[in-house]
Each structure stands twice: as structure tokens, then as C-alpha cells.
Scaffold this motif. Structure first.
Motif, mmCIF file in Angstrom:
data_model
loop_
_atom_site.group_PDB
_atom_site.id
_atom_site.type_symbol
_atom_site.label_atom_id
_atom_site.label_comp_id
_atom_site.label_asym_id
_atom_site.label_seq_id
_atom_site.Cartn_x
_atom_site.Cartn_y
_atom_site.Cartn_z
ATOM 1 N N VAL A 151 0.859 -1.162 -0.018
ATOM 2 C CA VAL A 151 0.011 0.074 0.069
ATOM 3 C C VAL A 151 1.012 1.210 0.016
ATOM 4 O O VAL A 151 1.767 1.076 0.703
ATOM 5 C CB VAL A 151 -0.862 -0.002 1.231
ATOM 6 C CG1 VAL A 151 -1.641 1.360 1.414
ATOM 7 C CG2 VAL A 151 -1.662 -1.076 1.335
ATOM 8 N N LYS A 152 0.483 1.950 -0.634
ATOM 9 C CA LYS A 152 1.221 3.703 -0.817
ATOM 10 C C LYS A 152 0.437 4.596 -0.249
ATOM 11 O O LYS A 152 -0.767 5.049 -0.588
ATOM 12 C CB LYS A 152 1.535 3.858 -2.225
ATOM 13 C CG LYS A 152 2.587 3.052 -2.869
ATOM 14 C CD LYS A 152 3.078 3.515 -4.300
ATOM 15 C CE LYS A 152 4.023 2.632 -5.041
ATOM 16 N NZ LYS A 152 4.471 3.098 -6.163
ATOM 17 N N TRP A 153 0.979 5.130 0.870
ATOM 18 C CA TRP A 153 0.094 6.179 1.695
ATOM 19 C C TRP A 153 0.887 7.583 1.256
ATOM 20 O O TRP A 153 2.004 7.736 1.083
ATOM 21 C CB TRP A 153 0.352 5.975 3.306
ATOM 22 C CG TRP A 153 -0.912 5.434 3.907
ATOM 23 C CD1 TRP A 153 -2.001 6.067 4.100
ATOM 24 C CD2 TRP A 153 -1.256 4.216 4.396
ATOM 25 N NE1 TRP A 153 -2.957 5.571 4.953
ATOM 26 C CE2 TRP A 153 -2.256 4.129 5.019
ATOM 27 C CE3 TRP A 153 -0.377 3.119 4.399
ATOM 28 C CZ2 TRP A 153 -2.986 2.875 5.602
ATOM 29 C CZ3 TRP A 153 -0.790 1.906 5.031
ATOM 30 C CH2 TRP A 153 -2.075 1.971 5.647
ATOM 31 N N GLU A 154 -0.200 8.624 0.939
ATOM 32 C CA GLU A 154 0.184 9.668 0.555
ATOM 33 C C GLU A 154 0.204 10.807 1.732
ATOM 34 O O GLU A 154 -0.825 10.762 2.491
ATOM 35 C CB GLU A 154 -0.745 10.297 -0.687
ATOM 36 C CG GLU A 154 -0.300 9.337 -1.991
ATOM 37 C CD GLU A 154 -1.162 9.930 -3.037
ATOM 38 O OE1 GLU A 154 -1.888 11.097 -2.782
ATOM 39 O OE2 GLU A 154 -1.180 9.449 -4.297
ATOM 40 N N ASP A 155 1.253 11.452 1.744
ATOM 41 C CA ASP A 155 1.011 12.762 2.866
ATOM 42 C C ASP A 155 0.429 13.908 2.387
ATOM 43 O O ASP A 155 -0.124 13.811 1.422
ATOM 44 C CB ASP A 155 2.784 12.908 3.324
ATOM 45 C CG ASP A 155 3.590 13.337 1.970
ATOM 46 O OD1 ASP A 155 3.071 13.763 1.040
ATOM 47 O OD2 ASP A 155 4.821 13.179 2.215
ATOM 48 N N ALA A 156 0.730 14.911 3.008
ATOM 49 C CA ALA A 156 -0.068 16.116 2.947
ATOM 50 C C ALA A 156 0.525 16.619 1.390
ATOM 51 O O ALA A 156 -0.250 17.498 0.841
ATOM 52 C CB ALA A 156 0.184 17.271 3.902
ATOM 53 N N ARG A 157 1.630 16.487 1.173
ATOM 54 C CA ARG A 157 2.179 16.790 -0.157
ATOM 55 C C ARG A 157 1.934 16.028 -1.250
ATOM 56 O O ARG A 157 2.211 16.411 -2.540
ATOM 57 C CB ARG A 157 3.440 16.985 0.007
ATOM 58 C CG ARG A 157 4.016 18.228 1.332
ATOM 59 C CD ARG A 157 5.643 18.284 1.189
ATOM 60 N NE ARG A 157 6.015 19.187 2.338
ATOM 61 C CZ ARG A 157 7.342 19.650 2.560
ATOM 62 N NH1 ARG A 157 8.326 18.927 1.854
ATOM 63 N NH2 ARG A 157 7.561 20.600 3.460
ATOM 64 N N GLY A 158 1.170 15.042 -1.050
ATOM 65 C CA GLY A 158 0.685 13.889 -2.210
ATOM 66 C C GLY A 158 2.155 13.088 -2.349
ATOM 67 O O GLY A 158 2.126 12.160 -3.499
ATOM 68 N N THR A 159 3.094 12.903 -1.309
ATOM 69 C CA THR A 159 4.271 12.146 -1.756
ATOM 70 C C THR A 159 3.931 10.660 -1.471
ATOM 71 O O THR A 159 3.390 10.568 -0.041
ATOM 72 C CB THR A 159 5.573 12.573 -1.241
ATOM 73 O OG1 THR A 159 5.818 14.038 -1.623
ATOM 74 C CG2 THR A 159 6.758 11.528 -1.305
ATOM 75 N N PRO A 160 4.068 9.608 -2.091
ATOM 76 C CA PRO A 160 3.631 8.416 -1.562
ATOM 77 C C PRO A 160 4.675 7.666 -1.031
ATOM 78 O O PRO A 160 5.927 7.642 -1.286
ATOM 79 C CB PRO A 160 3.263 7.556 -3.016
ATOM 80 C CG PRO A 160 4.144 7.957 -3.725
ATOM 81 C CD PRO A 160 4.129 9.645 -3.477
ATOM 82 N N THR A 161 4.179 6.952 0.242
ATOM 83 C CA THR A 161 5.120 6.222 0.941
ATOM 84 C C THR A 161 4.727 4.502 1.029
ATOM 85 O O THR A 161 3.457 4.283 1.509
ATOM 86 C CB THR A 161 5.100 6.693 2.317
ATOM 87 O OG1 THR A 161 5.657 7.929 2.360
ATOM 88 C CG2 THR A 161 6.335 5.738 3.307
#
Length: 469
Positions: A151-161
Motif C-alpha cells: 500500500v502506498k500512503w500519500e502525505d499532505a504533499r501527495g508524496t507516496p510512502t
């Protein structure tokens, strides 16, 4: 050298052959059935296992919360306890892990707290985000079913982790359930095989019982207790029994016919032999008179023998349903009789239907129409005509002449043995009687009428197709 005759005799019966075939084919059939059932159950266990693992992975993703630092996601927060109790008991066989993008362990369930975490790189050769992946791996020396989901979680900036969720379940329960199923499966299939063999043995005995009954009926007939095969039999055997009874009846009738012919022959020869014997005992005036008497009596005996042979032959054709074309026989008879009666200069007319085929033996047809045509040539004046007509399943043949004809009150008597209307012409009154016997033996009929030519018209009706038995 071991003889194979006992082995052949052992399987000479129908029942033993069928039982041997069943004993060979039934294990093969049950083996294939067990194999396919085993594969189906094993596949169903694997499908159920994957469905459970999918549910566990979805549960982990639903309770996971991202941990951010400087507006970047660097880890996930999981609840202290999970709703599934197996995730809380150490070494329960159900374990869950979360790895980050560098394959570093981020979290593991309480059930995996006492064991070393697996190497994610050894578990996963590749990752496909958004797709559930399943595999089977050895963990701690034991086989486990493993489900992975990235799963790729995106932060407030839209960067996936990316984070990798892994759930592993021990295959011990799966193996134990599959083993128990296989033991029960082969136990029941073995019992079913034994039951089927016993049932088939009983069915064969019951099904082949009519053959034993038929054998007893044949034995009774052979011993002389009955004259035919008695009793009621199954439909498949009844046809054979009926045909055999018909053959036996024909054979008995033929044997009786031979007996009657021999008796008639002996009786017929008795008188001329007695005449010869008396003349030899008494003596005669001259050799010429003895020669004349012997010649007359020998001629009479020859006629008797010829007739009895003809009658014996004519009794054999019933049941032999050959198909004989009438035209070539009629042509041959016409040619032969024209030579015999060349002095009469007979006019012949042959008008046959295209499908004039008699359901009878060629020799019988030759004997039948030879006698009748000879009668027409003998009593006709100048003209003989043969015509044929197809009427339903019968072929009607008319043989006509321009002779004196046959009175209406004499049509039945002329077909009897030894009966002649005109005694001025040489003959013994046998030919028409033989012809009538042949016609009756083929279940046909013969009738005598007045011909358009002025003489007699003999109408013979014979079946075109074989007589139904």
C-alpha cells in the motif's frame, strides 16, 4: 511347462469374465474418482486459506494509521490488540508483519513476538502495489501460507510512502485436515468398491439365471422329455428360443417327411418287385416276354424313385430365403422345352414384370416352373404364354396354353398326386402335384382358371419377401 488350459477353463463362463473385468476396471475407476475428489478438496482448502488471509490483510490495513513527521509519513501506528485472538497468542500459527520500503520491520503482531521476523526480501521477490499476492514458504522450518499486499500512503504533499503488509499462517492445520479427508475418502471408496463387487456378483447371478433356465430346457429336450424348448424367457432370449423352436419344428417335419417318403417308396416298390419275383418263379414262355415285363417294372420303379427324391428335395426349401430372378429361369426352360417339343412348333410369349424376383431357392423355382411349363407344352396346341404381376408382397405368375383346358370341377383333383385328366398322353400325374407341394411349402397358393388362349391358366402366387418367422 505349466499348461494354460485350467486358466482358460476358469474364465470360460460369462459371469467369471464379467467379474474379472469388473475387478480390473473398478479399482481404476474408483482410483480416478478418488484422485479427482482429492484434488477438488485440496483446491477448496487452498481457496479457503487464501480467503482467510485476504480477510486478515484487509483487517490490518483498516486499523493502520500513518505516523507523520515534518509532514512526511515515516511509519504506521497499529492498535495494541487486534480483534482476531490468534494474532494475540504467541506462536499461534497466525502471524502478521508490516515492512517499510527498505524492507525494514515496522510492526508485528503479538503472536510473532517470540519468534524472529522473516526476511522480507526472501519472502517477496517482487512487489505489485494494489495487488494481493499469495505464496507458500518455509518459516522456521515449517510450511506457511503467506499473503502480501503493498500500500502506498500519500502525505499532505501527495508524496507516496509504500508499506508491505504480510500475513503468514502455518500449514499444519491445512495438512491435518487434508490427511483426515484422504483417510476417510479412501476408506469409503474401498468399502464402496467391495460393496459394488458383491452387488455385481448378485446382479450377474440374477441376470444370468435365465441362461441356466434355458440350459435346463435344452437338456430336457435332449433327454426326450419335451419336443421343444419350453418355458417363458426374457425378451432378448425369447427371440432366440422362438427361432430355435422353429428350426426344431422344421427339422422334425423334415425328418417325418423323410420317413414318409421311405415308407411310400418301400410300399410302391413292393408291387413291381413282387411281379418280377412271381414271373421268375413261375417262368415265362420267352426271353422277350421277360424282358418286356422287367422293362415295364423297372421303368415304374424308376418313376417311383424319381418322385420320392423330388418330394424330399421340395421339403427342404422352407426357411431358406434366397432371392431368385424368374426371367433367366424362364428363358432356359423355354429353350429346353422348345427342343423337346420341336415337332409341335409352339409359339412362346414371355411377359414378366421388371422386379419378378421369387423369395425361394433357385432349384425349387426351376422344379416348380419346369413341371408347369412342361405341362403347358405337353397339352398346348400351338401357343404358351407366361406373364407375371406384382401384387403387394406377392408375385403372381400366370402360365397359359391353348390346349383343352381343365374343367372347373377338376381343378382341385388335378393337383393331387397321381391324378390325370388325359390318359392318352404319357405321364404319371406327378409333376403338378410336386409343383403344388413346393408352392404350399413357401406359403403361396396355386389356382387354375380358363385362359384367354382357350386352354388352362395356372396362377401361382409366391411371396416376394421372406416369410416372417
Amino acid at each position: 511347462m505349466i499348461s494354460s488350459k485350467p486358466v482358460i477353463a476358469r474364465f470360460s463362463s460369462i459371469a467369471s469374465r464379467l467379474l474379472l473385468a469388473s475387478a480390473l476396471l473398478l479399482p481404476l475407476f474408483l482410483g480416478l474418482t478418488g484422485f479427482f475428489l482429492d484434488r477438488a478438496f485440496e483446491n477448496s482448502l487452498e481457496v479457503a486459506e487464501r480467503s482467510r488471509l485476504r480477510g486478515h490483510v484487509n483487517l490490518l490495513m483498516s486499523v493502520a494509521e500513518p505516523i507523520t513527521k515534518n509532514e512526511k509519513i515515516h511509519s504506521l501506528r497499529m492498535p495494541v490488540t487486534l480483534s482476531d485472538a490468534d494474532f494475540e497468542h504467541p506462536n499461534s500459527g497466525l502471524y502478521s508483519y508490516i515492512f517499510d520500503n527498505q524492507s525494514k520491520l515496522v510492526w508485528r503482531s503479538n503472536s510473532a513476538a517470540l519468534s524472529d521476523p522473516p526476511d522480507y526480501k526472501r519472502i517477496a521477490k517482487s512487489n505489485t502495489p494494489g495487488k494481493m499476492l499469495f505464496s507458500e514458504k518455509l518459516l522456521g522450518g515449517n510450511l506457511h501460507f503467506i499473503a502480501r499486499y503493498t500500500v502506498k500512503w500519500e502525505d499532505a504533499r501527495g508524496t507516496p510512502t509504500p508499506f508491505h503488509f504480510v500475513v503468514a499462517h502455518s500449514a499444519d492445520e491445512y495438512t491435518a485436515e487434508l490427511k483426515a479427508y484422504r483417510n476417510e475418502l479412501w476408506r469409503w471408496l474401498g468399502a464402496a468398491g467391495i460393496f459394488l463387487l458383491i452387488a455385481q456378483t448378485l446382479i450377474l447371478r440374477w441376470g444370468l439365471r435365465p441362461l441356466g433356465k434355458l440350459a435346463q430346457a435344452l437338456k430336457a429336450m435332449q433327454s426326450g422329455d419335451t419336443s421343444n424348448i419350453a418355458g417363458e424367457h426374457p425378451r432378448e432370449l425369447q427371440k432366440i428360443v422362438d427361432n430355435l423352436n422353429q428350426v426344431l419344428e422344421r427339422e422334425q417335419a423334415l425328418r417325418q417327411r423323410y420317413r414318409n417318403s421311405l415308407a411310400d417308396l418301400a410300399h410302391s416298390l413292393k408291387t413291381p418287385l413282387a411281379v418280377l419275383q412271381s414271373k421268375l418263379v413261375e417262368g415265362v414262355e420267352s426271353d422277350g416276354e421277360l424282358q418286356q415285363i422287367a422293362s415295364e417294372q423297372v421303368a415304374r420303379m424308376n418313376q417311383v424313385v424319381t418322385y420320392q427324391l423330388q418330394r424330399a428335395v421340395s421339403s427342404q426349401q422352407k426357411g431358406t430365403f434366397r432371392r431368385t430372378r424368374l426371367e433367366p429361369i424362364a428363358q432356359r426352360l423355354f429353350a429346353a422345352l422348345q427342343k423337346v417339343y420341336a415337332h409341335k412348333h409352339m409359339e412362346q410369349e414371355l411377359d414378366l414384370a421388371p422386379n419378378s424376383i421369387v423369395a425361394g431357392d433357385e432349384q425349387d423355382v426351376m422344379e416348380l416352373f419346369g413341371n408347369m411349363l412342361e405341362n403347358a407344352f405337353k397339352y398346348g396346341n400351338k401357343q404358351v404364354r407366361v406373364r407375371s404381376f406384382v401384387e403387394d408382397t406377392q408375385l403372381r405368375i400366370d402360365i397359359e396354353d391353348d390346349g383343352p383346358g381343365v374343367p372347373d370341377d377338376q381343378t382341385e383333383r388335378i393337383l393331387e398326386r397321381g391324378q390325370r385328366l388325359d390318359t392318352t398322353i404319357p405321364g404319371q400325374g406327378i409333376g403338378l402335384a410336386v409343383a403344388a407341394e413346393i408352392v404350399r411349402s413357401y406359403e403361396g397358393n396355386i389356382s387354375i382358371h380358363r385362359s384367354e388362349l382357350g386352354g388352362a391358366r395356372f396362377s401361382v402366387c409366391l411371396p416376394i419377401l421372406p416369410i416372417s418367422s
